[in-house]
Design a protein around this motif. Structure first.
Motif, PDB file in Angstrom:
ATOM      1  N   SER A   8       0.806  -1.221   0.000  1.00  0.00           N
ATOM      2  CA  SER A   8       0.000   0.000   0.000  1.00  0.00           C
ATOM      3  C   SER A   8       0.839   1.273   0.000  1.00  0.00           C
ATOM      4  CB  SER A   8      -0.955   0.013   1.196  1.00  0.00           C
ATOM      5  OG  SER A   8      -0.225  -0.002   2.405  1.00  0.00           O
ATOM      6  N   HIS A   9       2.096   1.195   0.441  1.00  0.00           N
ATOM      7  CA  HIS A   9       2.952   2.381   0.474  1.00  0.00           C
ATOM      8  C   HIS A   9       3.696   2.596  -0.842  1.00  0.00           C
ATOM      9  CE1 HIS A   9       5.749  -0.839   1.380  1.00  0.00           C
ATOM     10  NE2 HIS A   9       6.758  -0.023   1.138  1.00  0.00           N
ATOM     11  N   LEU A  10       3.399   1.754  -1.837  1.00  0.00           N
ATOM     12  CA  LEU A  10       4.074   1.851  -3.133  1.00  0.00           C
ATOM     13  C   LEU A  10       3.048   2.031  -4.250  1.00  0.00           C
ATOM     14  CD1 LEU A  10       6.746  -0.964  -2.691  1.00  0.00           C
ATOM     15  CD2 LEU A  10       7.027   1.501  -2.352  1.00  0.00           C
ATOM     16  N   PRO A  11       2.591   3.261  -4.472  1.00  0.00           N
ATOM     17  CA  PRO A  11       1.605   3.489  -5.528  1.00  0.00           C
ATOM     18  C   PRO A  11       2.221   3.325  -6.920  1.00  0.00           C
ATOM     19  CG  PRO A  11       2.299   5.571  -4.580  1.00  0.00           C
ATOM     20  CD  PRO A  11       2.953   4.487  -3.773  1.00  0.00           C
ATOM     21  N   GLY A  12       1.350   3.242  -7.906  1.00  0.00           N
ATOM     22  CA  GLY A  12       1.792   3.222  -9.299  1.00  0.00           C
ATOM     23  C   GLY A  12       2.712   2.075  -9.634  1.00  0.00           C
ATOM     24  N   ILE A  13       3.660   2.368 -10.493  1.00  0.00           N
ATOM     25  CA  ILE A  13       4.562   1.346 -11.029  1.00  0.00           C
ATOM     26  C   ILE A  13       5.449   0.711  -9.969  1.00  0.00           C
ATOM     27  CG2 ILE A  13       6.412   2.966 -11.664  1.00  0.00           C
ATOM     28  CD1 ILE A  13       5.266  -0.009 -13.804  1.00  0.00           C
ATOM     29  N   THR A  14       5.809   1.459  -8.932  1.00  0.00           N
ATOM     30  CA  THR A  14       6.739   0.929  -7.938  1.00  0.00           C
ATOM     31  C   THR A  14       6.186  -0.323  -7.271  1.00  0.00           C
ATOM     32  OG1 THR A  14       7.487   3.188  -7.580  1.00  0.00           O
ATOM     33  CG2 THR A  14       8.263   1.553  -6.024  1.00  0.00           C
ATOM     34  N   GLY A  15       4.910  -0.302  -6.934  1.00  0.00           N
ATOM     35  CA  GLY A  15       4.294  -1.474  -6.319  1.00  0.00           C
ATOM     36  C   GLY A  15       4.313  -2.678  -7.241  1.00  0.00           C
ATOM     37  N   LEU A  16       4.063  -2.448  -8.521  1.00  0.00           N
ATOM     38  CA  LEU A  16       4.092  -3.545  -9.489  1.00  0.00           C
ATOM     39  C   LEU A  16       5.503  -4.100  -9.660  1.00  0.00           C
ATOM     40  CD1 LEU A  16       1.706  -2.078 -12.193  1.00  0.00           C
ATOM     41  CD2 LEU A  16       1.235  -4.007 -10.656  1.00  0.00           C
ATOM     42  N   LEU A  17       6.479  -3.213  -9.715  1.00  0.00           N
ATOM     43  CA  LEU A  17       7.864  -3.665  -9.885  1.00  0.00           C
ATOM     44  C   LEU A  17       8.348  -4.444  -8.663  1.00  0.00           C
ATOM     45  CD1 LEU A  17       9.378  -0.528 -11.641  1.00  0.00           C
ATOM     46  CD2 LEU A  17       8.661  -2.678 -12.700  1.00  0.00           C
ATOM     47  N   THR A  23      10.627  -9.921 -13.255  1.00  0.00           N
ATOM     48  CA  THR A  23      10.235  -9.294 -14.518  1.00  0.00           C
ATOM     49  C   THR A  23      10.554  -7.803 -14.507  1.00  0.00           C
ATOM     50  OG1 THR A  23       7.944  -8.939 -13.767  1.00  0.00           O
ATOM     51  CG2 THR A  23       8.409 -10.969 -14.999  1.00  0.00           C
ATOM     52  N   ALA A  24      10.617  -7.224 -13.324  1.00  0.00           N
ATOM     53  CA  ALA A  24      10.934  -5.802 -13.209  1.00  0.00           C
ATOM     54  C   ALA A  24      12.371  -5.506 -13.639  1.00  0.00           C
ATOM     55  CB  ALA A  24      10.723  -5.328 -11.769  1.00  0.00           C
ATOM     56  N   GLN A  25      13.280  -6.407 -13.323  1.00  0.00           N
ATOM     57  CA  GLN A  25      14.696  -6.132 -13.561  1.00  0.00           C
ATOM     58  C   GLN A  25      15.018  -5.779 -15.018  1.00  0.00           C
ATOM     59  OE1 GLN A  25      16.913  -5.507 -11.324  1.00  0.00           O
ATOM     60  NE2 GLN A  25      18.579  -5.230 -12.777  1.00  0.00           N
ATOM     61  N   PRO A  26      14.587  -6.573 -15.997  1.00  0.00           N
ATOM     62  CA  PRO A  26      14.942  -6.211 -17.381  1.00  0.00           C
ATOM     63  C   PRO A  26      14.300  -4.906 -17.856  1.00  0.00           C
ATOM     64  CG  PRO A  26      13.684  -8.272 -17.344  1.00  0.00           C
ATOM     65  CD  PRO A  26      13.930  -7.877 -15.933  1.00  0.00           C
ATOM     66  N   ILE A  27      13.066  -4.623 -17.429  1.00  0.00           N
ATOM     67  CA  ILE A  27      12.482  -3.359 -17.884  1.00  0.00           C
ATOM     68  C   ILE A  27      13.097  -2.183 -17.146  1.00  0.00           C
ATOM     69  CG2 ILE A  27      10.387  -4.288 -18.897  1.00  0.00           C
ATOM     70  CD1 ILE A  27       8.832  -3.535 -16.450  1.00  0.00           C
ATOM     71  N   ARG A  28      13.515  -2.374 -15.908  1.00  0.00           N
ATOM     72  CA  ARG A  28      14.245  -1.316 -15.200  1.00  0.00           C
ATOM     73  C   ARG A  28      15.565  -1.029 -15.931  1.00  0.00           C
ATOM     74  NH1 ARG A  28      13.022   0.237  -9.935  1.00  0.00           N
ATOM     75  NH2 ARG A  28      11.603  -1.066  -8.728  1.00  0.00           N
ATOM     76  N   ASN A 171      18.318  11.367  -9.195  1.00  0.00           N
ATOM     77  CA  ASN A 171      19.570  11.136  -8.466  1.00  0.00           C
ATOM     78  C   ASN A 171      19.998   9.684  -8.340  1.00  0.00           C
ATOM     79  OD1 ASN A 171      20.301  13.917  -7.754  1.00  0.00           O
ATOM     80  ND2 ASN A 171      18.328  13.877  -6.704  1.00  0.00           N
ATOM     81  N   HIS A 172      19.049   8.748  -8.500  1.00  0.00           N
ATOM     82  CA  HIS A 172      19.395   7.337  -8.334  1.00  0.00           C
ATOM     83  C   HIS A 172      19.017   6.479  -9.530  1.00  0.00           C
ATOM     84  CE1 HIS A 172      20.475   8.146  -4.194  1.00  0.00           C
ATOM     85  NE2 HIS A 172      19.339   8.800  -4.076  1.00  0.00           N
ATOM     86  N   GLY A 173      18.185   7.011 -10.408  1.00  0.00           N
ATOM     87  CA  GLY A 173      17.832   6.284 -11.618  1.00  0.00           C
ATOM     88  C   GLY A 173      16.665   5.336 -11.442  1.00  0.00           C
ATOM     89  N   TYR A 174      16.557   4.420 -12.379  1.00  0.00           N
ATOM     90  CA  TYR A 174      15.409   3.531 -12.487  1.00  0.00           C
ATOM     91  C   TYR A 174      15.623   2.169 -11.846  1.00  0.00           C
ATOM     92  CZ  TYR A 174      13.174   7.030 -15.204  1.00  0.00           C
ATOM     93  OH  TYR A 174      12.581   8.209 -15.577  1.00  0.00           O
ATOM     94  N   TYR A 175      16.823   1.910 -11.357  1.00  0.00           N
ATOM     95  CA  TYR A 175      17.064   0.641 -10.685  1.00  0.00           C
ATOM     96  C   TYR A 175      16.395   0.637  -9.317  1.00  0.00           C
ATOM     97  CZ  TYR A 175      20.593  -0.406 -14.206  1.00  0.00           C
ATOM     98  OH  TYR A 175      21.233  -0.664 -15.388  1.00  0.00           O
ATOM     99  N   ARG A 176      16.125  -0.538  -8.818  1.00  0.00           N
ATOM    100  CA  ARG A 176      15.565  -0.698  -7.475  1.00  0.00           C
ATOM    101  C   ARG A 176      16.584  -0.164  -6.470  1.00  0.00           C
ATOM    102  NH1 ARG A 176      15.366  -4.321  -3.136  1.00  0.00           N
ATOM    103  NH2 ARG A 176      13.256  -4.538  -2.318  1.00  0.00           N
ATOM    104  N   LEU A 177      16.088   0.567  -5.487  1.00  0.00           N
ATOM    105  CA  LEU A 177      16.983   1.045  -4.437  1.00  0.00           C
ATOM    106  C   LEU A 177      17.547  -0.154  -3.692  1.00  0.00           C
ATOM    107  CD1 LEU A 177      14.989   4.055  -2.925  1.00  0.00           C
ATOM    108  CD2 LEU A 177      16.939   4.125  -4.483  1.00  0.00           C
ATOM    109  N   PRO A 178      18.857  -0.161  -3.403  1.00  0.00           N
ATOM    110  CA  PRO A 178      19.465  -1.320  -2.734  1.00  0.00           C
ATOM    111  C   PRO A 178      18.783  -1.660  -1.408  1.00  0.00           C
ATOM    112  CG  PRO A 178      21.142   0.268  -3.397  1.00  0.00           C
ATOM    113  CD  PRO A 178      19.804   0.880  -3.689  1.00  0.00           C
ATOM    114  N   GLN A 179      18.304  -0.652  -0.700  1.00  0.00           N
ATOM    115  CA  GLN A 179      17.677  -0.882   0.596  1.00  0.00           C
ATOM    116  C   GLN A 179      16.179  -1.187   0.471  1.00  0.00           C
ATOM    117  OE1 GLN A 179      18.577   2.083  -0.612  1.00  0.00           O
ATOM    118  NE2 GLN A 179      17.346   3.750   0.210  1.00  0.00           N
ATOM    119  N   GLY A 180      15.647  -1.206  -0.745  1.00  0.00           N
ATOM    120  CA  GLY A 180      14.222  -1.438  -0.925  1.00  0.00           C
ATOM    121  C   GLY A 180      13.427  -0.172  -0.648  1.00  0.00           C
ATOM    122  N   TYR A 181      12.156  -0.348  -0.275  1.00  0.00           N
ATOM    123  CA  TYR A 181      11.251   0.794  -0.153  1.00  0.00           C
ATOM    124  C   TYR A 181      10.495   0.842   1.183  1.00  0.00           C
ATOM    125  CZ  TYR A 181      12.334   1.062  -5.054  1.00  0.00           C
ATOM    126  OH  TYR A 181      13.014   1.131  -6.236  1.00  0.00           O
TER     127      TYR A 181
END
Length: 187
Positions: A8-17, A23-28, A171-181
């Motif tokens: 619930s704290h990850l609206p939009g695309i972030t929650g899906l990724l 599957t998120a990794q290649p599109i990221r 500042n960090h780009g489209y990759y997943r943050l190393p610490q998550g969300y």
């Protein structure tokens, strides 16, 4: 309300990724290359392509996210607003107007891109790689827009979310943050 259970704290695309990281990794990665990798188009110009496509597809989350990113990169709010209203009168170069027009045609249907659109872009100085990347960015954002809206993802409760998201993208780009969300959860 999303059609599947998402954080619930990850609206939009972030929650899906986050839901499907494999599957998120290649599109990221593709997004990172296209929007932040080496290019003769600025990052702001590439984000404008994402904004135009998302706005035209009426994907509120993606349109707001990428307009906020454009605004942060350009240090102003008018260009993204004007490009969404009318590409041809927006305060961008003639080359960008031609490329954004191509992106908008791709958004509608790739077959609507004509030789005349390509010739116009080239006449305004667009290179083959810029045309290629414009079409690929437009196609990628059609995927994102349909993914976000097709799963009925949530919009953030606070529009300030988009400023935070834009800062992360700039500042960090489209990759997943190393610490998550988890740090985005409200305590």
């Amino acid at each position: 309300m999303p059609y599947i259970p998402l954080e619930s704290h990850l609206p939009g695309i972030t929650g899906l990724l986050e839901y499907r990281r494999d599957t998120a990794q290649p599109i990221r990665e593709l997004t990172e290359i296209l929007l932040r990798g080496p290019s003769s188009l600025t990052r702001g110009e590439r984000e404008l392509i994402a904004t135009v496509v998302s706005n035209g597809n009426q994907c509120k989350f993606c349109s707001a996210a990428h307009a906020a990113t454009v605004d942060m990169l350009l240090g102003e709010h008018e260009t993204s607003k004007q490009v969404k209203a009318d590409i041809l009168t927006a305060p961008v170069s003639e080359k960008m107007k031609a490329l954004l027009t191509i992106a908008d045609k791709v958004r509608e249907d790739g077959k609507l891109v004509t030789t005349a659109h390509i010739e116009k872009a080239k006449a305004e100085g667009a290179t083959d790689i810029e045309i290629h990347d414009t079409v690929l960015i437009a196609g990628l954002f059609c995927l994102y827009n349909r993914y976000v809206d097709g799963m009925a993802t949530a919009m953030p409760e606070d529009n300030g979310y988009f400023t935070v998201l834009a800062d992360r993208l700039v500042n960090h780009g489209y990759y997943r943050l190393p610490q998550g969300y988890d740090h985005l959860k409200k305590h």
